[in-house]
Scaffold this active site. Structure first.
Site, mmCIF file in Angstrom:
data_model
loop_
_atom_site.group_PDB
_atom_site.id
_atom_site.type_symbol
_atom_site.label_atom_id
_atom_site.label_comp_id
_atom_site.label_asym_id
_atom_site.label_seq_id
_atom_site.Cartn_x
_atom_site.Cartn_y
_atom_site.Cartn_z
ATOM 1 N N GLY A 38 0.837 -1.213 0.000
ATOM 2 C CA GLY A 38 0.000 0.000 0.000
ATOM 3 C C GLY A 38 0.864 1.252 0.000
ATOM 4 C CB ALA A 46 16.278 10.460 0.212
ATOM 5 C CB SER A 51 3.718 -8.864 -6.119
ATOM 6 O OG SER A 51 4.035 -9.957 -6.940
ATOM 7 C CG ASP A 54 3.075 -6.365 7.853
ATOM 8 O OD1 ASP A 54 2.628 -5.943 6.772
ATOM 9 O OD2 ASP A 54 2.356 -6.682 8.816
ATOM 10 C CB THR A 81 3.008 0.802 6.819
ATOM 11 O OG1 THR A 81 1.669 0.613 7.309
ATOM 12 C CG2 THR A 81 3.954 0.601 7.989
ATOM 13 C CB ALA A 85 -11.871 10.533 20.220
ATOM 14 C CE LYS A 121 -18.205 14.937 26.889
ATOM 15 N NZ LYS A 121 -16.993 14.317 26.352
ATOM 16 N NE ARG A 139 -2.610 3.179 0.811
ATOM 17 C CZ ARG A 139 -3.196 2.018 0.468
ATOM 18 N NH1 ARG A 139 -3.746 1.274 1.410
ATOM 19 N NH2 ARG A 139 -3.206 1.600 -0.754
HETATM 20 O O1 F6P Z 1 -1.230 -0.033 3.878
HETATM 21 C C1 F6P Z 1 -1.983 -0.343 4.998
HETATM 22 C C2 F6P Z 1 -3.430 -0.159 4.691
HETATM 23 O O2 F6P Z 1 -3.676 1.187 4.423
HETATM 24 C C3 F6P Z 1 -4.349 -0.675 5.788
HETATM 25 O O3 F6P Z 1 -4.556 0.228 6.827
HETATM 26 C C4 F6P Z 1 -5.597 -0.995 5.014
HETATM 27 O O4 F6P Z 1 -6.351 -1.977 5.674
HETATM 28 C C5 F6P Z 1 -5.055 -1.504 3.723
HETATM 29 O O5 F6P Z 1 -3.805 -0.898 3.539
HETATM 30 C C6 F6P Z 1 -5.920 -1.247 2.521
HETATM 31 O O6 F6P Z 1 -5.308 -1.827 1.412
HETATM 32 P P1 F6P Z 1 -5.784 -1.668 -0.097
HETATM 33 O O7 F6P Z 1 -5.346 -0.319 -0.565
HETATM 34 O O8 F6P Z 1 -5.068 -2.766 -0.812
HETATM 35 O O9 F6P Z 1 -7.253 -1.798 -0.090
#
Ligand code: F6P
Length: 327
Positions: A15, A26, A77, A107, A130, A191, A218, A260
């Protein structure tokens, strides 16, 4: 035995995460600095198996430090999970006369790389990226800081609308196996509760949080839920709460892949730059099979097998802070 490194390749695998481009830059620029040839593998290990490798130089990485995603593209992959796939990848590296690999991964990628090294005796150095931050051997992985800042900014907006309507929001953040995004973001947004996979969700405690909030009148409550929580995610939890408290006006928001993307934070850019240089220097020193990380501001090297198997524990102090602050 230390073998000469004349040409290296960079691959981004798994991911994506904000800061990958800063790290590619870099690695390329430090290779140029040390007089090593450098190339990029496109589309992660899938591209490596297909021999999709391009030459790079200092100008290939101009004006990318601020960009999200990865200019090399990435993949998860399935082929690289097989011995046959890894053997093809090795042959492609040999064909392109590459002496060592810099792997920007998490990982899954590091577990594959550990097998690849055993089977082929080929030097690989890993760099942790990650948004989940679930690797042992670094305080922070590239992308985590950007992801939590994105999540925080979005949840702040959710708080505004929640306040206006006296609503309870269940906000799901990423984290399949780990609650690091949920915990830090949850503290950052104030939260009322944070649910993570590392702890068993005590439903009665959660209900007592709502009762307390309700009695204090609240005007909004935010429950941050890690996607991997064993109770089953934000929708399931919201449904259960609604059954118990039909008077609550509840909503669910799944942040998903927005976490992401986007421009990396300054912390991620600096970390990516530091680890990119450290990875090239580690290869030149003859290191292999390790992930370069930063612990207490020092560069450390952790074997792949240890980086992936010893997840960091959930920070108990963060949970204690939540207990004190969310009253
Ligand atoms: O890279 C980690 C992650 O963002 C996780 O938090 C999430 O569950 C997963 O990837 C989602 O993966 P994909 O983009 O393959 O759906």
């Amino acid at each position: 035995m230390k073998i000469p490194v004349n040409k290296i390749a960079i691959v981004t695998s798994g991911g994506d995460a904000p800061g990958l481009n800063a790290c590619i830059r870099a690695v390329v620029r430090s290779s140029c600095f040390y007089g090593i040839k450098v190339c990029g593998v496109q589309r992660g290990f899938e591209g490596l198996i297909d021999g999709d490798i391009i030459d790079m130089d200092a100008s290939s990485v101009s004006n990318i430090i601020h960009r999200g995603g990865t200019i090399l593209k990435s993949s998860r992959s399935l082929q690289f999970k097989t011995e046959e796939g890894r053997a093809i990848a090795f042959r492609q590296l040999k064909k392109a006369k590459i002496d060592a690999l810099v792997l920007l991964g998490g990982d899954g990628s590091f577990a594959g790389a550990a097998k690849f090294i055993l089977e082929n005796d080929f030097p690989v150095i890993g760099i942790p990226k990650t948004i989940d931050n679930d690797l042992f051997g670094t305080d922070f992985a590239i992308g985590y800081d950007s992801a939590i800042n994105t999540a925080m900014q979005v949840i702040d907006k959710i708080r505004d609308t929640a306040e206006s309507h006296n609503r309870i929001f269940f906000v799901e953040v990423m984290g399949r196996d780990a609650g690091f995004i949920a915990l830090r973001t949850g503290i950052g947004v104030g939260a009322e509760a944070i649910l993570v996979p590392e702890t068993t969700t005590d439903f009665n405690h959660l209900l007592s949080v709502f009762e307390k909030g309700w009695s204090r009148e609240k005007s909004s409550m935010i429950i941050v839920v890690a996607e991997g929580d064993e109770e089953g995610g934000a929708f399931t939890i919201a449904t259960k709460v609604k059954q118990k408290f039909p008077q609550f006006d509840t909503r669910v928001c799944i942040l998903g892949h927005v976490q992401r993307g986007g421009s990396p934070t300054c912390s991620d850019r600096v970390l990516a730059s530091k680890l990119g240089i450290a990875a090239v220097e580690a290869l030149l020193e003859g290191k292999t099979g390790v992930m370069v990380g930063e612990v207490n501001k020092e560069i450390v090297y952790t074997p792949f097998n240890k980086a992936v198997k010893h997840h960091m524990n959930v920070n108990e102090n963060m949970l204690r802070m939540l207990e004190i602050l969310s009253a």
